[in-house]
Motif scaffolding. Structure first.
Motif, short mmCIF file in Angstrom:
data_model
loop_
_atom_site.label_atom_id
_atom_site.label_comp_id
_atom_site.label_asym_id
_atom_site.label_seq_id
_atom_site.Cartn_x
_atom_site.Cartn_y
_atom_site.Cartn_z
N SER A 67 53.67 101.18 89.98
CA SER A 67 53.21 101.26 91.36
C SER A 67 52.02 102.18 91.46
O SER A 67 52.09 103.34 91.04
CB SER A 67 54.33 101.80 92.26
OG SER A 67 53.77 102.10 93.53
N VAL A 70 52.87 105.50 93.38
CA VAL A 70 53.88 106.46 92.91
C VAL A 70 53.31 107.23 91.72
O VAL A 70 52.74 106.61 90.82
CB VAL A 70 55.17 105.71 92.48
CG1 VAL A 70 56.15 106.65 91.81
CG2 VAL A 70 55.82 105.04 93.68
N TRP A 91 62.83 103.58 93.09
CA TRP A 91 62.06 102.51 93.76
C TRP A 91 62.17 101.17 93.04
O TRP A 91 61.96 100.11 93.64
CB TRP A 91 60.59 102.93 93.92
CG TRP A 91 59.83 103.15 92.63
CD1 TRP A 91 59.79 104.29 91.90
CD2 TRP A 91 59.00 102.21 91.97
NE1 TRP A 91 58.99 104.12 90.80
CE2 TRP A 91 58.49 102.85 90.82
CE3 TRP A 91 58.63 100.88 92.23
CZ2 TRP A 91 57.63 102.20 89.92
CZ3 TRP A 91 57.77 100.23 91.33
CH2 TRP A 91 57.29 100.90 90.20
N TYR A 94 64.55 98.03 94.45
CA TYR A 94 64.13 96.97 95.38
C TYR A 94 63.75 95.70 94.61
O TYR A 94 63.90 94.60 95.12
CB TYR A 94 62.96 97.45 96.25
CG TYR A 94 63.33 98.65 97.13
CD1 TYR A 94 63.95 98.47 98.35
CD2 TYR A 94 63.07 99.96 96.72
CE1 TYR A 94 64.30 99.55 99.15
CE2 TYR A 94 63.41 101.05 97.52
CZ TYR A 94 64.02 100.83 98.73
OH TYR A 94 64.37 101.90 99.52
N ILE A 117 51.94 96.96 91.38
CA ILE A 117 51.91 96.86 92.85
C ILE A 117 51.08 97.98 93.46
O ILE A 117 50.97 99.08 92.91
CB ILE A 117 53.32 96.86 93.50
CG1 ILE A 117 54.02 98.21 93.31
CG2 ILE A 117 54.19 95.73 92.99
CD1 ILE A 117 55.15 98.42 94.31
N ALA A 119 50.20 99.34 97.59
CA ALA A 119 50.38 99.13 99.03
C ALA A 119 49.28 99.81 99.83
O ALA A 119 48.79 100.87 99.45
CB ALA A 119 51.73 99.70 99.45
N SER A 123 54.63 104.12 102.92
CA SER A 123 56.04 103.88 102.58
C SER A 123 56.93 104.82 103.40
O SER A 123 56.56 105.95 103.70
CB SER A 123 56.20 104.09 101.09
OG SER A 123 57.40 104.72 100.79
N GLY A 124 58.10 104.32 103.80
CA GLY A 124 59.04 105.12 104.59
C GLY A 124 58.55 105.37 105.99
O GLY A 124 58.96 106.33 106.64
N GLY A 126 58.72 103.17 108.61
CA GLY A 126 59.29 102.29 109.62
C GLY A 126 58.55 100.97 109.76
O GLY A 126 58.81 100.18 110.66
N LEU A 127 57.61 100.71 108.84
CA LEU A 127 56.86 99.45 108.89
C LEU A 127 57.36 98.51 107.78
O LEU A 127 56.75 97.50 107.49
CB LEU A 127 55.35 99.70 108.75
CG LEU A 127 54.76 100.60 109.84
CD1 LEU A 127 53.30 100.93 109.53
CD2 LEU A 127 54.86 99.93 111.20
N SER A 128 58.45 98.92 107.17
CA SER A 128 59.17 98.06 106.24
C SER A 128 58.47 97.78 104.92
O SER A 128 58.37 96.64 104.49
CB SER A 128 59.53 96.75 106.93
OG SER A 128 60.72 96.31 106.39
N SER A 129 58.04 98.86 104.28
CA SER A 129 57.52 98.68 102.92
C SER A 129 58.61 98.17 102.00
O SER A 129 58.34 97.44 101.05
CB SER A 129 56.95 100.01 102.40
OG SER A 129 57.98 100.96 102.24
N SER A 130 59.86 98.55 102.26
CA SER A 130 60.94 98.15 101.34
C SER A 130 61.15 96.64 101.37
O SER A 130 61.24 96.00 100.32
CB SER A 130 62.22 98.91 101.65
OG SER A 130 62.74 98.58 102.91
#
Ligand code: ADP
Ligand code: MG
Length: 387
Positions: A67, A70, A91, A94, A117, A119, A123-124, A126-130
């Motif tokens: 990632s 990370v 991570w 997922y 990956i 992004a 992350s984290g 509330g926009l749904s990275s997971s």
């Protein structure tokens, strides 16, 4: 982020050329919060902030994940390995969940791969990275191994990944929104039946502004699971007199009439939110269809208030963003989105006021909270796909 840059990063990481590039969006939710696992309705949309993935096949049975967001090494595991990862490899769960559930059904996933990956979605937040990364993995495996799996089944596997690999008892909204997204439309989804309808996000002279709290280290997961349990306990009490499976089946009047059965203040508040929020979502989508944007805005504000007082998942950062938004000119409505505690909020703002809005809300937030919020104007886009 463009394809060339992503392919270059893949090559730097793995020392060979990558094969295919994919994009998986994050999501917002116009209204319908904490209703998905309560059998209610939600109204989310996929956004142009998301996660990119570059895939390259391997001849052995290793999965090698890297990632670009990370600090750390490549995380490597065998394709047959289904153990839950911990600590700085967490991570990878997922991805591992999706690989595990797809391999249970499709035995032609018989070799490993490298995946880089990156992004542009915080992350984290509330926009749904997971869900974005789960659906990224799902579509990559579907495409690369020619799996005859439909998108809704992939969304369900993503939910199972959160439940069983990550330990979050979340509903289906995030995965559904990421993978079923449609350009310029929101998805009106009944989480009980998974019936859905695309509705154009016809906001005229208004736009949706995303505001991230940037709050570090929330302990949201255990509080989330508490809410799931409290609602479940409230349902059990209502079932003494009512033939229901979930709170989403109740209208406000029926809930009120039978609420005497819930002899616990916390459970009563949680259930009241789940029921009223579902009713608000039904009314909000009708208001959208009728072109009554002011009503839509009032319902969005009421959603935040209910999430604050009854569900108690807002916190001072999200409250500050919502309350500051409500005071600005040209704002139809604003509320927190996602699980809560930190994460993000949205506001529906007149386009001509957008720059003023960001400045003023940003100033109030910095004064009160001590660090900056971030503002994003995202477009509404299609679900996870090869690019
Ligand atoms: P949200 O889905 O709202 O962004 P979650 O807590 O559900 O928040 O998911 C965030 C987690 O997802 C991170 O802690 C990390 O484990 C994983 N994750 C998200 N984006 C990335 C990324 N770009 N690289 C690695 N892991 C990621
Ligand atoms: Mg998530």
């Amino acid at each position: 982020m463009n394809k060339e840059e992503l392919l270059t990063e893949y090559e730097k990481t793995f020392g060979e050329k990558g094969q295919d590039v994919f994009f998986s969006p994050g999501r917002i939710n116009v209204i319908g919060e904490h209703t998905d696992y309560n059998g209610g309705h939600v109204f989310p949309a996929a956004i142009s902030l998301g996660v990119y993935g570059v895939y390259g096949p391997r001849e052995d049975k290793k999965v090698c994940l890297f990632s670009g967001n990370v600090d750390g090494d490549i995380v490597e595991f065998d394709i047959d390995d289904t153990t839950v990862e911990k600590d700085d490899r967490f991570w990878a769960n997922y991805f591992k969940g999706m690989i595990t559930y797809l391999r249970e059904k499709y035995d032609n996933i018989n070799h490993g791969f490298n995946l880089y990956i990156k992004a542009n979605l915080p992350s984290g937040s509330g926009l749904s990275s997971s869900a974005a990364i789960e659906m990224l993995m799902g579509i990559i495996l579907k495409d690369e191994f020619n799996l005859d799996v439909d998108r809704i089944s992939l969304a369900k596997m993503g939910q199972r990944t959160e439940n069983e690999f990550v330990g979050l008892n979340s509903g289906i909204m995030d995965q559904f929104a990421c993978i079923m997204g449609k350009k310029d439309s929101a998805i009106f989804l009944d989480c009980n039946t998974l019936k859905y309808e695309y509705m154009p996000l016809a906001l005229g002279e208004y736009e949706i502004i995303i505001m991230a709290t940037n709050k570090p280290h929330t302990l949201a997961d255990s509080a989330y699971n508490d809410r799931v349990r409290e609602c479940h306990d409230a349902v059990k009490k209502l079932q003494q007199k009512l033939d229901i499976k979930a709170l989403g089946e109740l209208d406000n009047d029926t809930f009120d009439e039978y609420s005497y059965l819930i002899n616990d203040e916390t459970e009563l508040k949680r259930a009241r939110h789940a029921v009223s929020e579902n009713q608000r979502t039904l009314r909000a989508t009708k208001a959208m269809k009728d072109g009554d944007l002011e009503k839509l805005g009032r319902l969005i504000d009421a959603s935040h208030v209910s999430l604050h007082y009854d569900y108690e998942v807002t916190g001072k950062e999200l409250d500050t963003l919502a309350e500051a938004s409500w005071k600005q000119p040209g704002v139809l409505g604003a509320r927190m989105i996602g699980g809560g505690f930190g994460g993000s909020a949205i506001a529906i703002v007149k386009k001509s006021e957008a720059e003023n809005f960001k400045k003023h809300v940003g100033d109030i937030y910095r004064d009160k909270i001590g660090y900056d919020a971030s503002f994003y104007d995202a477009e509404i886009v299609d679900g996870t796909k090869r690019i």
